[in-house]
Design a protein around this motif. Sequence first.
Motif: not given
Length: 397
Positions: A227-253
């Motif tokens: 839920s914390v990561v989901g909140t960050c993705l909802a608020l983050a912009k531009d490259g910051t959002r893309a980086a969080i999504e990319a890293v957390c997609d990997v981390a989730a595995g």
Amino acid sequence: MTPKTPAPFSADTTTTTLTLDERITGALVGAAVGDALGGPVEGWTPEQIAERHGGRVNGIVGPWHGDAWRTARPIAPYHKGDGHVTDDTLMTHALVRVYGTVRDHLDAYSVADHLVPDLMSRPRWIPELEAEALPLQRIFLAEKWIVTRLHYGHADPREAGSGNIVNCGAAMYMAPVGLVNAAHPEAAYAEALDVAGAHQSSYGREAAGVLAAAVAAACTPDATPSSVVGTCLALAKDGTRAAIEAVCDVAAGYSDFESALVPMREAVAPFDTVGPDYRNPSLGARRPSRLHSIEELPVALGMLLVGGGDYRRTVLGSVNYGRDCDSIATMSGAIAGALHGEQAIPAAWVKTVADASRLDLHAPARVLTEVARETFERDAARRRAHESAFTTLAGPR
């Protein structure tokens, strides 16, 4: 992104019953302990860390160069290790002191009026120098920029961050903003962007806003790493959002940091301007961009997922990642601490860091808890006044 939940510390533990005081204490103590654990291995690679320590770091360790820390480059003259906090904690506690003075929300002018004088005129014990000195004498060049621009350059505080190198300097000490806005990540994000404008621009400023939002979200009853990561993705912009999504997609595995270290670095690399050699940044390093992100925030959030929110696993993953791992562990430690309180932090680590750094790690939490409560009461009164005025303006429907 829908990260899976690894076998987490929090799986069978509700955070609903934790009080504001417990969450603020957990976040600030957790940030300081993470900082101290990461300090002695900052700047090195996971492979170098394992070689130096005969395996992964599992707790507080001594200086990289042992007793030669005073002269060995590139660390000298700082005593990193043995439980000493770094500038991440010095800046965090300085921001808490500003809150303690203002007793309300902060903005860029608060940095100019209160944080700058604190850094340049009031000597304090500096653990890494093993001496009393001005905080200004310890902080990194990107933080000295605040004093240069605001005290000597008389810049508009709202724009003073423009021209500074873009790094994690503001994000590393923004946890207090999230705690004053506990359970209201949108407000934390907005306030942190204002405060950080005096220090950073571009994705460095954005990271400060998202980190504050993450800490505020972690204070929400029933919050989870996802839920914390989901909140960050909802608020983050531009490259910051893309980086969080990319890293957390990997981390989730992953559910252990050892196997996640290389994949997470590979995931964040396209967004990181520093380059593969942390101590020899690329020519394009730390310049404003809408496409890039600081490395530290996405990795901290990724380690939160890998560790399932467990403080020990989250922070040790951050520490053994290397590179700017004291700041990564400061951020992940603040979030995990807010999720589970100080009870989740190994007590031996807390005592060692407090004793070695000659710091009362709990005093800032007491101050910030008082300020958070007072600020909420003011916010409620302001909200009621606005509701009354708007109702009068709008009339009956």
